[in-house]
Scaffold this motif. Structure first.
Motif, PDB file in Angstrom:
ATOM      1  N   ASP A  53       0.827  -1.210   0.000  1.00 26.50           N
ATOM      2  CA  ASP A  53       0.000   0.000   0.000  1.00 26.50           C
ATOM      3  C   ASP A  53       0.859   1.257   0.000  1.00 26.50           C
ATOM      4  OD1 ASP A  53      -2.749  -0.667  -0.080  1.00 26.50           O
ATOM      5  OD2 ASP A  53      -2.695  -1.340   1.993  1.00 26.50           O
ATOM      6  N   ASN A  95       0.961  -8.017   0.120  1.00 25.01           N
ATOM      7  CA  ASN A  95       0.924  -6.692   0.754  1.00 25.01           C
ATOM      8  C   ASN A  95       2.013  -6.503   1.797  1.00 25.01           C
ATOM      9  OD1 ASN A  95      -0.051  -4.074   1.295  1.00 25.01           O
ATOM     10  ND2 ASN A  95      -1.297  -4.808   2.996  1.00 25.01           N
ATOM     11  N   ASP A 105       1.938 -12.801   3.709  1.00 26.59           N
ATOM     12  CA  ASP A 105       0.587 -13.052   3.219  1.00 26.59           C
ATOM     13  C   ASP A 105       0.665 -13.648   1.821  1.00 26.59           C
ATOM     14  OD1 ASP A 105       1.424 -10.888   1.736  1.00 26.59           O
ATOM     15  OD2 ASP A 105      -0.162  -9.530   2.379  1.00 26.59           O
ATOM     16  N   THR A 108      -3.071 -11.474  -3.366  1.00 32.77           N
ATOM     17  CA  THR A 108      -4.514 -11.422  -3.588  1.00 32.77           C
ATOM     18  C   THR A 108      -4.882 -10.106  -4.285  1.00 32.77           C
ATOM     19  OG1 THR A 108      -4.913 -10.457  -1.402  1.00 32.77           O
ATOM     20  CG2 THR A 108      -4.986 -12.863  -1.565  1.00 32.77           C
ATOM     21  N   GLY A 110      -6.714  -7.466  -2.877  1.00 31.78           N
ATOM     22  CA  GLY A 110      -7.198  -6.492  -1.912  1.00 31.78           C
ATOM     23  C   GLY A 110      -6.896  -5.070  -2.339  1.00 31.78           C
ATOM     24  N   ASP A 111      -7.085  -4.136  -1.409  1.00 26.41           N
ATOM     25  CA  ASP A 111      -6.838  -2.729  -1.717  1.00 26.41           C
ATOM     26  C   ASP A 111      -5.436  -2.512  -2.261  1.00 26.41           C
ATOM     27  OD1 ASP A 111      -9.359  -2.128  -0.844  1.00 26.41           O
ATOM     28  OD2 ASP A 111      -8.743  -1.022   0.942  1.00 26.41           O
ATOM     29  N   TRP A 112      -4.472  -3.300  -1.770  1.00 25.10           N
ATOM     30  CA  TRP A 112      -3.085  -3.117  -2.195  1.00 25.10           C
ATOM     31  C   TRP A 112      -2.894  -3.426  -3.667  1.00 25.10           C
ATOM     32  CZ3 TRP A 112      -5.053  -6.038   1.668  1.00 25.10           C
ATOM     33  CH2 TRP A 112      -5.200  -7.417   1.423  1.00 25.10           C
ATOM     34  N   TRP A 113      -3.692  -4.357  -4.208  1.00 19.61           N
ATOM     35  CA  TRP A 113      -3.669  -4.587  -5.659  1.00 19.61           C
ATOM     36  C   TRP A 113      -4.083  -3.307  -6.381  1.00 19.61           C
ATOM     37  CZ3 TRP A 113      -8.349  -4.320  -8.471  1.00 19.61           C
ATOM     38  CH2 TRP A 113      -8.237  -4.594  -9.832  1.00 19.61           C
ATOM     39  N   SER A 148     -11.188  -7.032  -8.815  1.00 15.60           N
ATOM     40  CA  SER A 148     -11.439  -7.284  -7.404  1.00 15.60           C
ATOM     41  C   SER A 148     -12.923  -7.145  -7.108  1.00 15.60           C
ATOM     42  CB  SER A 148     -10.647  -6.283  -6.550  1.00 15.60           C
ATOM     43  OG  SER A 148     -10.966  -6.418  -5.177  1.00 15.60           O
ATOM     44  N   ALA A 150     -13.850  -5.840  -4.282  1.00 23.40           N
ATOM     45  CA  ALA A 150     -13.913  -4.729  -3.325  1.00 23.40           C
ATOM     46  C   ALA A 150     -14.012  -3.397  -4.068  1.00 23.40           C
ATOM     47  CB  ALA A 150     -12.678  -4.737  -2.434  1.00 23.40           C
ATOM     48  N   HIS A 152     -13.401  -0.315  -3.156  1.00 19.10           N
ATOM     49  CA  HIS A 152     -12.246   0.570  -2.986  1.00 19.10           C
ATOM     50  C   HIS A 152     -11.062   0.095  -3.825  1.00 19.10           C
ATOM     51  CE1 HIS A 152     -14.406   2.300   0.452  1.00 19.10           C
ATOM     52  NE2 HIS A 152     -13.539   3.301   0.392  1.00 19.10           N
ATOM     53  N   ALA A 153     -10.815  -1.195  -3.834  1.00 21.24           N
ATOM     54  CA  ALA A 153      -9.716  -1.715  -4.647  1.00 21.24           C
ATOM     55  C   ALA A 153      -9.927  -1.390  -6.119  1.00 21.24           C
ATOM     56  CB  ALA A 153      -9.595  -3.227  -4.453  1.00 21.24           C
TER      57      ALA A 153
END
Length: 350
Positions: A53, A95, A105, A108, A110-113, A148, A150, A152-153
């Protein structure tokens, strides 16, 4: 330092010195692997390791420099290398990397993608170094094949696509990702008192509106563009307290709840500056620059606590505004938020 005169909401004119953009503390937080996430005061907390992130945000702000120093280019190269190491063969991202250089981890979406694609897209479009642009675009294209669940992602990834389209208009992968990001956000619900597409305001809220604005502008969809602008205007309105910026606190805010208060995060302020700058560029309406100015002024002390939110001695940004005043730790996220916002200050005063 640049001397500027601000007109504050209370009607009092104060002479405010806006600091120039400094990468000194960001360099302090960076080693040859990546960007450390946390600090105690201005001292790195190595035990907490690194996260994608923040590295992605670091790549974005270093790539936004129009005339980067050799040091800033070096930081960008470190961040780009970290992100390409974090990405797996499917386009997903890890992440968290420990100080022992082991991933903590699985890769995946997630937001970090999404943030990784945002950083890579910014580097691909804006870096002054051809080799950074080329490698960033390669990694972006791999990540842009994924989607994603999500919102936000998807918003962050869509903003990365918007960046790529600056340099590569008509790029099919980026157009598809940006359109899918806006679709993932969706329209506001039926409640006229809550004109927001998600049930709560949580984090990085302005990015949600920004990606809708971007998709509407790029796609020539005036209805979508207006929807995004209405979302951003409402978000600006509900984040004002006595005319000064008072962003949604870390715990979020929803319908029927008391107004937002302290425990404000610097990243929310920077996100508003980004979104308002995009709205100003897309609409050519200078009224949107008010939101950018409010974000700048928040860091300079025009906030609910009348507290300056950065350390002139180090160049670091404070980690948050609490009921007891600033959290004096100067981690990566808050320092990047300060740098990002001050980059807009340079744009609006030159």
């Amino acid at each position: 330092m640049t001397g500027l005169v601000r007109q504050f909401p209370a009607g009092v004119t104060r002479s405010v010195r806006v600091p120039s953009v400094s990468f000194a503390h960001l360099a302090r937080l960076t080693d040859d692997t990546g960007l450390f996430e946390h600090a105690r005061h201005a001292t790195v907390r190595r035990e907490h390791g690194y996260c994608t992130d923040d590295v992605a945000r670091g790549l974005a702000v270093t790539s936004r420099e129009p005339e980067p120093s050799a040091e800033v280019t070096r930081l960008a190269e470190i961040y780009l290398t970290f992100l390409t190491h974090a990405q797996d063969e499917t386009g997903a991202f890890h992440n968290r990397l420990g100080f022992d250089r082991r991933w903590e981890d699985e890769a995946t979406l997630g937001d970090w993608w999404g943030r990784a694609l945002w950083g890579l897209g910014t580097a691909a479009a804006r870096s002054t170094s051809p080799w950074i642009r080329a490698e960033a675009l390669h990694a972006f294209r791999l990540g842009a094949t994924r989607r994603s669940e999500a919102p936000h992602a998807m918003a962050f990834a869509g903003l990365g696509a918007f960046e790529v389209l600056r340099a590569h208009p008509g790029d099919g992968e980026s157009l598809a990702l940006l359109a899918d990001a806006a679709a993932a956000i969706g329209p506001p619900g039926a409640d006229p008192t809550w004109p927001w597409p998600l049930p709560r305001l949580t984090y990085a809220n302005p990015a949600i509106a920004e990606v809708v604005i971007a998709a509407g502008a790029v796609g020539g969809d005036s209805e979508l563009l207006e929807r995004g602008l209405r979302m951003l205007a409402w978000l600006q309105e509900v984040q004002l307290n006595g005319g000064r910026l008072s962003v949604v606190p870390a715990g979020g805010w929803g319908p029927g709840e008391p107004p937002s208060g302290l425990d404000q995060q610097s990243i929310e302020v920077a996100a508003l500056a980004d979104a308002c700058a995009t709205a100003a560029a897309v609409t050519r309406d200078p009224a949107w620059e008010i939101g950018v100015q409010q974000a700048i002024d928040w860091f300079l002390g025009d906030n609910d606590a009348d507290a300056v939110m950065w350390d002139p001695a180090t160049g670091g940004g404070f980690d948050g505004l609490t009921p007891l005043g600033p959290n004096l730790n100067q981690g990566a996220e808050s320092t990047l938020a300060l740098i990002s916002t001050l980059q807009h200050a340079r744009r609006t005063t030159t």
